[in-house]
Each structure stands twice: as structure tokens, then as C-alpha cells.
Design an enzyme around this catalytic site. Structure first.
Site: not given
Length: 59
Positions: A1-2
Site C-alpha cells: 500500500m503506497p
């Protein structure tokens, strides 16, 4: 997850923050090939007196 974190001085409206979050999400997803639904964006508003540039407070 950025996770993309934006720190800025206060002043944007809720509508402007919504636009910034959407635009940053789109740009990151396009550049990275990630799905937009996996991109998290936070906006932290920091008062001007808590910022300094070149050794000088902005406040």
C-alpha cells in the site's frame, strides 16, 4: 500500500483537499502502475509558525 503524505500550511477548503487527494492518487497510480484503490494520501496542516526555510521561521 503506497502512502503519500502532504504537509502544508493551513488554507485549503475541504473541496480543494478532495481535489488534491484525487489528483495525487491519479498521478501516482498512472506513474507506478498501481491500482488507485491501493493508494493512500494524507494531508497534514502545519501552522506557519512551525515552518522554517533557510533558518528563518515563516510565522
Amino acid at each position: 500500500m503506497p502512502l503519500i503524505q502532504i504537509s502544508q500550511t493551513p488554507g485549503l477548503t475541504t473541496e480543494q483537499k478532495t481535489e488534491v487527494i484525487a489528483a495525487v492518487t491519479r498521478a501516482y497510480a498512472e506513474a507506478s502502475g498501481k491500482n488507485e484503490s491501493s493508494v493512500w494520501v494524507t494531508i497534514t496542516e502545519v501552522p506557519r509558525e512551525n515552518w522554517g526555510v533557510g533558518g528563518t521561521p515563516l510565522g
